[in-house]
Design an enzyme around this catalytic site. Structure first.
Site, PDB file in Angstrom:
ATOM      1  N   GLU A 175      43.316  72.529  45.090  1.00 37.92           N
ATOM      2  CA  GLU A 175      44.255  71.405  45.110  1.00 37.92           C
ATOM      3  C   GLU A 175      44.860  71.170  46.488  1.00 37.92           C
ATOM      4  O   GLU A 175      45.816  70.412  46.635  1.00 37.92           O
ATOM      5  CB  GLU A 175      45.356  71.630  44.076  1.00 37.92           C
ATOM      6  CG  GLU A 175      44.846  71.716  42.648  1.00 37.92           C
ATOM      7  CD  GLU A 175      44.590  70.366  42.000  1.00 37.92           C
ATOM      8  OE1 GLU A 175      45.428  69.463  42.136  1.00 37.92           O
ATOM      9  OE2 GLU A 175      43.532  70.218  41.338  1.00 37.92           O
ATOM     10  N   HIS A 246      51.938  72.081  41.068  1.00 35.64           N
ATOM     11  CA  HIS A 246      51.574  72.586  42.387  1.00 35.64           C
ATOM     12  C   HIS A 246      52.735  73.427  42.906  1.00 35.64           C
ATOM     13  O   HIS A 246      53.894  73.220  42.527  1.00 35.64           O
ATOM     14  CB  HIS A 246      51.298  71.444  43.376  1.00 35.64           C
ATOM     15  CG  HIS A 246      50.103  70.627  43.032  1.00 35.64           C
ATOM     16  ND1 HIS A 246      50.136  69.250  42.942  1.00 35.64           N
ATOM     17  CD2 HIS A 246      48.831  70.982  42.744  1.00 35.64           C
ATOM     18  CE1 HIS A 246      48.938  68.800  42.614  1.00 35.64           C
ATOM     19  NE2 HIS A 246      48.128  69.836  42.486  1.00 35.64           N
ATOM     20  N   CYS A 367      54.692  65.296  48.565  1.00 32.12           N
ATOM     21  CA  CYS A 367      53.379  64.962  48.002  1.00 32.12           C
ATOM     22  C   CYS A 367      52.664  63.900  48.822  1.00 32.12           C
ATOM     23  O   CYS A 367      51.434  63.850  48.848  1.00 32.12           O
ATOM     24  CB  CYS A 367      53.532  64.453  46.569  1.00 32.12           C
ATOM     25  SG  CYS A 367      53.707  65.754  45.330  1.00 32.12           S
TER      26      CYS A 367
END
Length: 446
Positions: A175, A246, A367
């Site tokens: 990720e 995350h 993000c």
């Protein structure tokens, strides 16, 4: 020591920004599924954040959206005919697949790649591995185009190495930088690399939500990049179960400072011991921990306090935390944030930024950006047309205002006109950002 800067490469929000609830474990995405989005407003919010970083004196770049709807995916899955028919047929017969093909998720550039700066890499180049993002269908489409994008921005192969994504196989689920933190005394000096993983490839995972990052993926990236002083802590299972899909939802760090929630790591003591050992002789890590008593997981996820940007601002002695306005609006998160500035710790002040359109899909300020540590020479070698300036902001704001809708419901994604609008917009964008006329798949097949 060579002088270096932490540049931010922000993902530009795409024309199909929408709320269709594609991401299990992302509580905001699930909660807001079906709502009407504002792609124009979202893109302008992103520009405003980029402008704030540039105004603070930090290098800022723009990463372009990916082509969406991804008609090529739908063709691979058996739909045929002209592109407009492929899209409308998919929405009629397989709406979940069509929704995935329309996602604007590349805007969250923290998942674009894992980056190793030249100061840490074995060969002295900056290394990038685009994330395969295979846990979710809509994100698994991104890796190849991300590699193309990074190769346009960082084209000089004597200074930059942009690898292909890891094999698209569950053992190597990756990720990207949302699960990576680099600590150092100075950006240009040697650092400690924290590769935070959720599960081991051959171990059984029985969590309510998926653990998206494997340890094996990060071990492969560390070997590939030759990344020095690597530490591999496990993300806290309680954090994943609480909605921290995350690690950057529960942890952020830069320079010597690691700012994290007590549930961020499965074994906090081992993490701290290993980081100190890796940093020995280089710097003394500063651990700033927030307890569950001060900020319960529910408030953490609602406020996204840790999904903030932690910045080294020229002329300021202490770090600046750029947090979403949701942190300011949550009393418990706000109290924690403001207490940072009144302490004697490494974080000196907090600013708040409005990225509500992104936040409704579970993406805060952190993000939206990929951090890349660059020397002066590396900075000069990047594509200058993608360097954020006031002129570029004006050009992009005009482009967004002309090309983007200000209202988009999930049902609107089935509109064949949106396909044409998006391609026309992206075709123009390639000229603005100096990407060439073969950047997007539709340009190469025209």
């Amino acid at each position: 020591m060579i002088s270096a800067f932490e540049a931010n490469c922000d993902g530009l929000v795409g024309p199909t920004h929408s709320y269709v609830g594609l991401s299990p474990g992302n509580l905001a995405s699930t909660r807001n599924a079906g709502e009407v989005s504002n792609p124009r407003g979202a893109a302008l919010e992103g520009l405003a954040k980029m402008r704030r970083l540039a105004d603070l004196g930090l290098p800022q770049f723009v990463l372009p959206p990916h082509e969406r709807p991804a008609v090529s995916l739908l063709r691979q899955l058996g739909f045929s005919g002209p592109d407009e028919i492929v899209l409308t047929s998919a929405w009629r017969d397989a709406p979940a697949l069509a929704a995935a093909a329309c996602s604007a998720s590349p805007m969250w550039a923290a998942n674009a790649a894992t980056v190793t700066p030249s100061a840490d890499a074995a060969d002295g180049r900056v290394h990038f591995t685009p994330a395969n993002l295979l846990t979710n269908l809509h994100r698994s489409l991104e890796g190849r185009q991300t590699a193309r994008s990074l190769r346009r921005l960082f084209a000089d192969e004597t200074r930059f190495a942009v690898h292909d994504p890891l094999p698209a196989q569950p053992h190597f689920a990756d990720e990207g930088a949302a699960n990576h933190v680099r600590l150092c005394a100075e950006h240009g000096g040697p650092g400690v690399n924290l590769f935070v993983w959720g599960r081991e490839a051959w171990s059984h995972w029985d969590g309510r939500f998926p653990a998206r990052q494997t340890k094996e993926a990060f071990e492969a990236i560390q070997r590939r990049h030759g990344a020095a002083r690597a530490v591999f802590p496990q993300q806290g299972k309680a954090a994943i179960e609480g909605g921290a899909f995350h690690n950057d939802v529960v942890c952020v760090g830069t320079r010597e400072c690691l700012f994290f929630h007590e549930r961020a790591f499965e074994d906090r003591a081992t993490m701290a011991r290993e980081v100190r050992a890796a940093a020995s002789g280089l710097f003394e890590p500063a651990f700033v921990e927030v307890t569950e008593a001060d900020l319960p997981m529910a408030d953490l996820v609602a406020s996204y306090l840790f999904n903030s940007q932690l910045l080294v601002v020229p002329g300021e002695d202490r770090l600046v935390l750029l947090a979403p306005v949701e942190t300011r609006d949550n009393p418990r998160a706000y109290a924690v944030a403001e207490s940072l500035a009144t302490s004697n710790g490494p974080i000196g002040r907090v600013e708040y930024v409005d990225v509500r359109q992104s936040m409704r899909n579970g993406g805060g300020p952190a993000c939206l950006r990929l951090r890349v540590v660059l020397t002066e020479a590396e900075l000069a070698a990047a594509n200058p047309a993608q360097r954020f300036t006031a002129d570029l902001q004006d050009a992009l704001a005009d482009w967004i205002t002309r090309r983007y809708r200000d209202r988009l419901s999930p049902a609107d994604l089935a509109d064949a006109k949106l396909l044409t609008e998006s391609r026309e917009a992206l075709d123009e964008l390639t000229q603005i950002l100096g990407l060439g006329d073969d950047f997007y798949p539709f340009q190469r097949t025209a």
